[in-house]
Design an enzyme around this catalytic site. Structure first.
Site, PDB file in Angstrom:
ATOM      1  CG  HIS A  33      -2.028  -0.821   1.270  1.00 51.36           C
ATOM      2  ND1 HIS A  33      -1.919  -2.098   2.233  1.00 51.36           N
ATOM      3  CD2 HIS A  33      -2.938  -1.181   0.659  1.00 51.36           C
ATOM      4  CE1 HIS A  33      -2.891  -2.804   1.980  1.00 51.36           C
ATOM      5  NE2 HIS A  33      -3.644  -2.342   1.061  1.00 51.36           N
ATOM      6  CD  GLN A  57     -14.191  -5.152  -1.793  1.00 49.97           C
ATOM      7  OE1 GLN A  57     -14.602  -3.872  -2.037  1.00 49.97           O
ATOM      8  NE2 GLN A  57     -12.998  -5.621  -2.065  1.00 49.97           N
TER       9      GLN A  57
HETATM   10  O1  PAF Z   1      -8.170  -3.563  -3.445  1.00 42.85           O
HETATM   11  C1  PAF Z   1      -8.859  -3.274  -2.366  1.00 42.85           C
HETATM   12  O2  PAF Z   1      -8.349  -2.968  -1.160  1.00 42.85           O
HETATM   13  C2  PAF Z   1     -10.438  -3.196  -2.546  1.00 42.85           C
HETATM   14  O3  PAF Z   1     -10.927  -3.772  -3.381  1.00 42.85           O
HETATM   15  C3  PAF Z   1     -10.816  -1.332  -2.900  1.00 42.85           C
HETATM   16  C4  PAF Z   1     -10.319  -1.210  -4.394  1.00 42.85           C
HETATM   17  C5  PAF Z   1     -10.301  -0.496  -2.011  1.00 42.85           C
HETATM   18  C6  PAF Z   1     -11.980  -1.407  -2.831  1.00 42.85           C
HETATM   19  O4  PAF Z   1     -12.675  -1.917  -1.655  1.00 42.85           O
END
Ligand code: PAF
Length: 284
Positions: A33, A57
């Site tokens: 990140h 998701q």
């Molecule tokens: O990659 C992620 O951490 C997630 O899929 C995102 C893009 C933040 C969407 O919730």
């Protein structure tokens, strides 16, 4: 660094900010990140990072409830990385109605590869990223190539829906032994962690064979699944796809990507490797 929890406050901040680069995350931040944040700094005056564990998701039986929530540690890391704003809304702020009635429906790609095993996942990703783009209104947004299919869905969404956001792909961060950095690596037992680099080792071997001229992709995929299974993995898929649109790859394609998803115990890992066979090719 401002820590902002509401959309209205974020909008007020945005109104006076210049060029903004955005890194959406679900928190539990690692070096991968922070590499996205570094890239974001190169692209804009101010960097906004969001932390939101997006229920939409996650499928039934997935790890939504146990997904690591580490806001304090994450905030410290982002402060150290020079981030201007950490946007951390709660669920009521982002989804004030119990059910989200309007969603972003990705095309058939959402049912392939990871989508075959995680129904509704990419719809949830596209919907939350669309909402976050509307709230943050970034000029640029950075996404890791580890989630290659996610990147393809987001790119497709921004292009087809004319969203004025430049999507910047960032190379996958890896541990010294090759394992792709992921928040889910924390679920691995020490034995599983020692075994986990087998996934990337397989991808490297396949990439070397493809660079060496192999194009019998179906046979290669079958052999790859057999190899991982023999090593104790439960394989969802190993597939060679076109590197741009993720269509099934054909002999002669110059830009391909090998994508894999497999489980060690209860932990599902994904990884991929991009292969450019055209000497003059510039990855986007
Ligand atoms: O990659 C992620 O951490 C997630 O899929 C995102 C893009 C933040 C969407 O919730």
């Amino acid at each position: 660094m401002h820590i902002i929890h509401t959309i209205s406050e974020l909008r007020q901040w945005r109104a006076q900010a210049g060029r903004v680069a955005f890194v959406p995350t679900m928190g539990n931040l690692h070096q991968g990140h922070l590499a996205l944040v570094e890239e974001a700094h190169r692209r804009a005056d101010a960097v906004v990072v969001s932390i939101f564990v997006n229920r939409l998701q996650f499928g039934q039986g997935e790890d939504f409830d146990r997904y690591p929530r580490t806001l304090q540690e994450d905030a410290d890391k982002l402060r150290g990385a020079g981030v201007a704003v950490l946007f951390a809304p709660d669920e009521k702020e982002l989804y004030p109605r119990v059910a989200q009635e309007y969603n972003v429906e990705p095309p058939h790609l959402q049912n392939e590869l990871c989508g075959r095993f995680r129904p509704g996942h990419f719809r949830g990703v596209a919907t939350v990223v669309c909402k976050l783009f509307n709230i943050v209104q970034p000029d640029v947004a950075c996404f890791g190539k580890k989630d290659y299919q996610q990147l393809a869905v987001i790119r497709g969404m921004t292009e087809d829906l004319n969203m004025p956001v430049e999507i910047v792909p960032v190379d996958t961060g890896r541990a010294a032994d090759g394992l792709a950095l992921s928040s889910r690596n924390a679920y691995l037992s020490p034995e599983e962690r020692a075994q986990a680099p087998q996934l990337y080792a397989l991808l490297l071997d396949m990439a070397a064979q493809i660079r060496g001229g192999r194009q019998d992709y179906a046979q290669m995929e079958e052999a790859a699944v057999a190899r991982l299974t023999a090593q104790g993995w439960e394989v969802d898929y190993v597939e060679v796809r076109h590197g741009g649109n993720l269509a099934v790859a054909h002999a002669g394609d110059k830009h391909v990507v090998v994508l894999a998803a497999a489980r060690l115990g209860h932990t599902r890992l994904i990884d991929n490797i991009e292969i450019n066979l055209d000497a003059g090719f510039q990855a986007a």
